[in-house]
Design a protein around this motif. Structure first.
Motif, PDB file in Angstrom:
ATOM      1  N   LYS A 283       0.825  -1.212   0.000  1.00  0.00           N
ATOM      2  CA  LYS A 283       0.000   0.000   0.000  1.00  0.00           C
ATOM      3  C   LYS A 283       0.856   1.258   0.000  1.00  0.00           C
ATOM      4  O   LYS A 283       0.367   2.348  -0.214  1.00  0.00           O
ATOM      5  N   PHE A 284       2.147   1.104   0.296  1.00  0.00           N
ATOM      6  CA  PHE A 284       2.989   2.289   0.431  1.00  0.00           C
ATOM      7  C   PHE A 284       3.354   2.916  -0.908  1.00  0.00           C
ATOM      8  O   PHE A 284       3.809   2.248  -1.833  1.00  0.00           O
ATOM      9  N   ASN A 285       3.122   4.216  -0.980  1.00  0.00           N
ATOM     10  CA  ASN A 285       3.662   5.042  -2.059  1.00  0.00           C
ATOM     11  C   ASN A 285       4.152   6.330  -1.425  1.00  0.00           C
ATOM     12  O   ASN A 285       3.420   6.927  -0.621  1.00  0.00           O
ATOM     13  N   CYS A 286       5.355   6.743  -1.745  1.00  0.00           N
ATOM     14  CA  CYS A 286       5.876   7.997  -1.197  1.00  0.00           C
ATOM     15  C   CYS A 286       4.938   9.144  -1.573  1.00  0.00           C
ATOM     16  O   CYS A 286       4.512   9.244  -2.726  1.00  0.00           O
ATOM     17  N   ILE A 287       4.609  10.009  -0.592  1.00  0.00           N
ATOM     18  CA  ILE A 287       3.692  11.120  -0.888  1.00  0.00           C
ATOM     19  C   ILE A 287       4.470  12.390  -1.297  1.00  0.00           C
ATOM     20  O   ILE A 287       3.880  13.465  -1.430  1.00  0.00           O
ATOM     21  N   ALA A 288       5.776  12.245  -1.454  1.00  0.00           N
ATOM     22  CA  ALA A 288       6.664  13.271  -2.047  1.00  0.00           C
ATOM     23  C   ALA A 288       6.390  14.689  -1.532  1.00  0.00           C
ATOM     24  O   ALA A 288       6.548  14.937  -0.341  1.00  0.00           O
ATOM     25  N   HIS A 289       5.943  15.597  -2.412  1.00  0.00           N
ATOM     26  CA  HIS A 289       5.829  17.005  -2.003  1.00  0.00           C
ATOM     27  C   HIS A 289       4.753  17.223  -0.938  1.00  0.00           C
ATOM     28  O   HIS A 289       4.712  18.269  -0.299  1.00  0.00           O
ATOM     29  N   ARG A 290       3.859  16.229  -0.716  1.00  0.00           N
ATOM     30  CA  ARG A 290       2.846  16.384   0.344  1.00  0.00           C
ATOM     31  C   ARG A 290       3.387  15.947   1.703  1.00  0.00           C
ATOM     32  O   ARG A 290       2.704  16.024   2.718  1.00  0.00           O
ATOM     33  N   CYS A 291       4.630  15.467   1.730  1.00  0.00           N
ATOM     34  CA  CYS A 291       5.207  14.956   2.976  1.00  0.00           C
ATOM     35  C   CYS A 291       5.771  16.110   3.806  1.00  0.00           C
ATOM     36  O   CYS A 291       6.536  16.920   3.296  1.00  0.00           O
ATOM     37  N   LYS A 292       5.404  16.143   5.098  1.00  0.00           N
ATOM     38  CA  LYS A 292       5.893  17.227   5.973  1.00  0.00           C
ATOM     39  C   LYS A 292       7.310  16.941   6.470  1.00  0.00           C
ATOM     40  O   LYS A 292       8.009  17.819   6.922  1.00  0.00           O
ATOM     41  N   HIS A 293       7.696  15.664   6.462  1.00  0.00           N
ATOM     42  CA  HIS A 293       8.996  15.285   7.011  1.00  0.00           C
ATOM     43  C   HIS A 293       9.806  14.598   5.942  1.00  0.00           C
ATOM     44  O   HIS A 293      10.086  13.419   6.036  1.00  0.00           O
ATOM     45  N   ASN A 294      10.091  15.339   4.922  1.00  0.00           N
ATOM     46  CA  ASN A 294      10.783  14.745   3.789  1.00  0.00           C
ATOM     47  C   ASN A 294      12.050  14.022   4.243  1.00  0.00           C
ATOM     48  O   ASN A 294      12.863  14.577   4.969  1.00  0.00           O
ATOM     49  N   CYS A 295      12.198  12.779   3.818  1.00  0.00           N
ATOM     50  CA  CYS A 295      13.368  12.003   4.255  1.00  0.00           C
ATOM     51  C   CYS A 295      14.626  12.438   3.521  1.00  0.00           C
ATOM     52  O   CYS A 295      15.695  11.867   3.757  1.00  0.00           O
ATOM     53  N   CYS A 296      14.502  13.408   2.622  1.00  0.00           N
ATOM     54  CA  CYS A 296      15.694  13.944   1.956  1.00  0.00           C
ATOM     55  C   CYS A 296      16.249  15.137   2.739  1.00  0.00           C
ATOM     56  O   CYS A 296      17.088  15.888   2.247  1.00  0.00           O
TER      57      CYS A 296
ATOM     58  N   ASP B 222      15.664   2.110  -1.044  1.00  0.00           N
ATOM     59  CA  ASP B 222      15.031   1.258  -0.018  1.00  0.00           C
ATOM     60  C   ASP B 222      14.106   2.051   0.897  1.00  0.00           C
ATOM     61  O   ASP B 222      13.064   1.549   1.302  1.00  0.00           O
ATOM     62  N   HIS B 223      14.521   3.242   1.281  1.00  0.00           N
ATOM     63  CA  HIS B 223      13.802   3.980   2.309  1.00  0.00           C
ATOM     64  C   HIS B 223      12.344   4.215   1.920  1.00  0.00           C
ATOM     65  O   HIS B 223      12.084   4.573   0.777  1.00  0.00           O
ATOM     66  N   PRO B 224      11.378   4.031   2.815  1.00  0.00           N
ATOM     67  CA  PRO B 224      11.521   3.711   4.242  1.00  0.00           C
ATOM     68  C   PRO B 224      11.426   2.217   4.529  1.00  0.00           C
ATOM     69  O   PRO B 224      11.034   1.819   5.629  1.00  0.00           O
TER      70      PRO B 224
ATOM     71  N   CYS C 147       9.501   5.624  10.662  1.00  0.00           N
ATOM     72  CA  CYS C 147       9.983   7.016  10.676  1.00  0.00           C
ATOM     73  C   CYS C 147       9.460   7.826   9.488  1.00  0.00           C
ATOM     74  O   CYS C 147       9.668   9.037   9.422  1.00  0.00           O
ATOM     75  N   CYS C 148       8.791   7.174   8.559  1.00  0.00           N
ATOM     76  CA  CYS C 148       8.184   7.880   7.414  1.00  0.00           C
ATOM     77  C   CYS C 148       6.703   8.098   7.719  1.00  0.00           C
ATOM     78  O   CYS C 148       6.012   7.166   8.143  1.00  0.00           O
ATOM     79  N   GLU C 149       6.232   9.313   7.519  1.00  0.00           N
ATOM     80  CA  GLU C 149       4.851   9.603   7.956  1.00  0.00           C
ATOM     81  C   GLU C 149       3.807   8.782   7.195  1.00  0.00           C
ATOM     82  O   GLU C 149       2.791   8.386   7.779  1.00  0.00           O
ATOM     83  N   GLU C 150       4.048   8.508   5.934  1.00  0.00           N
ATOM     84  CA  GLU C 150       3.073   7.715   5.176  1.00  0.00           C
ATOM     85  C   GLU C 150       3.131   6.244   5.596  1.00  0.00           C
ATOM     86  O   GLU C 150       2.097   5.581   5.742  1.00  0.00           O
ATOM     87  N   ALA C 151       4.333   5.739   5.810  1.00  0.00           N
ATOM     88  CA  ALA C 151       4.470   4.360   6.288  1.00  0.00           C
ATOM     89  C   ALA C 151       3.824   4.223   7.670  1.00  0.00           C
ATOM     90  O   ALA C 151       3.110   3.252   7.940  1.00  0.00           O
TER      91      ALA C 151
END
Ligand code: SF4
Length: 306
Positions: A10-23, A95-97, A114-118
């Motif tokens: 079910k996981f897909n990175c939410i990219a620009h909608r993410c408040k805690h970008n892992c980058c 790999d992340h997250p 540690c990823c908000e969507e995960a």
């Protein structure tokens, strides 16, 4: 062969909608294979890649101000992906997250909290935890079979709906003859305050728990039991497999209980203070705990040694 939790796909990175970008905020190491590839890219982008990498020691990206990855653009997108495609990412970014448990003839994959969507997926997936394999049952060694039986009994305990977290903890202590360290909240805040600090925003949870310490025992956490159950399963799935390498099976199971226990205390503190504390805030608290504690080897070791 690969196994993964039912919610994994079910996981897909939410990219620009993410408040805690892992980058942002992490040193990103580059594996040898990807470094060779980056060093072979032609033209301006190849030059930009090489200018943005410390090649000595453990090669990694030169972070910009605010610890941003140099390839994270203003739209929250990755310039490496937009220019070279997803296959050009280094192993860590690819790999992340996700995390991986390695066994003799197969792997397990999981999503990291540690990823908000995960974290949202892990904590809101309604079905009991189960692993999926597209290729049937894996071949396991005797030690692995014993481990899977041990882990499954812990997961069953964590998912036992008739028991509260405290009752599960008591049963764990009795079954494995383990003495769980009990401190008052101020003792735990003191313990957490002395750990390696990664994100200054983590402080607010500790400060509130300290200020509200006398009110915590009166907080009714019953409506959060199902979330604590999912958290406990997550920590068990993520951390006990390393027992096959270091033999610390019971301590790693205890680590899962300590992590859930500490998040419960911090949740209680939030509930004493914030009438609007909702599941989205709880998810953020869990994400923050994971980024601060679980993703620091030093901090995880400190809990493992309790
Ligand atoms: S933290 Fe998760 S959702 Fe946010 S950018 Fe990273 S992978 Fe995507």
């Amino acid at each position: 062969m690969v196994l993964y939790p039912e919610y994994y796909k079910k996981f897909n990175c939410i990219a620009h909608r993410c408040k805690h970008n892992c980058c942002i905020g992490w040193e990103i190491d580059i594996d040898d294979r990807t470094l060779d590839f980056y060093n072979s890219v032609d033209g301006d982008f190849g030059e930009r890649l090489r200018q943005s990498i410390y090649q000595e020691g453990a090669p990694h990206f030169k972070l910009k101000s605010n610890d941003r990855c140099p390839f994270l653009n203003d739209n929250g997108l990755c310039d490496i992906i937009t220019t070279l495609g997803e296959d050009a990412l280094c192993q860590i970014c690819n790999d992340h997250p996700r995390f991986r448990n390695d066994y003799s003839t197969f792997f397990e994959f999981g999503l990291g909290l540690c990823c908000e969507e995960a974290a949202r997926i892990i904590l809101t997936f309604e079905k009991p935890f189960s692993l999926i394999s597209k290729e049937g049952e894996p071949l396991v060694t005797k030690e692995e079979a014993a481990f899977f039986s041990f882990r499954q009994s812990l997961i069953d305990l964590a998912q036992e709906e008739t028991l509260s977290f405290e009752e599960k903890l008591k049963k764990f202590e009795d079954t494995y003859d383990y003495k769980f360290l009990r401190r008052d909240i101020l003792g735990w805040v003191d313990f957490l305050s002395q750990l390696e600090r990664l994100d200054p925003a983590w402080e607010k949870y500790l400060t509130l728990a300290q200020v509200q310490s006398e009110k915590l025992n009166a907080v009714d956490l019953s409506s959060y039991e199902k979330y604590f159950s999912r958290l406990l399963v997550y920590f068990i799935y993520r951390h006990t497999a390393d027992g096959l390498y270091d033999g610390k099976f019971t301590q790693r199971a205890a680590l899962s209980f300590y992590c859930t226990y500490l998040i419960r205390l911090l949740t209680a503190a939030q509930l004493t203070y914030n009438d609007n504390f909702a599941i989205k805030n709880f998810i953020e608290l869990c994400r923050s705990f994971s980024a601060e504690i679980e993703y620091s080897e030093e901090n995880t070791e400190s809990i493992l040694s309790l």
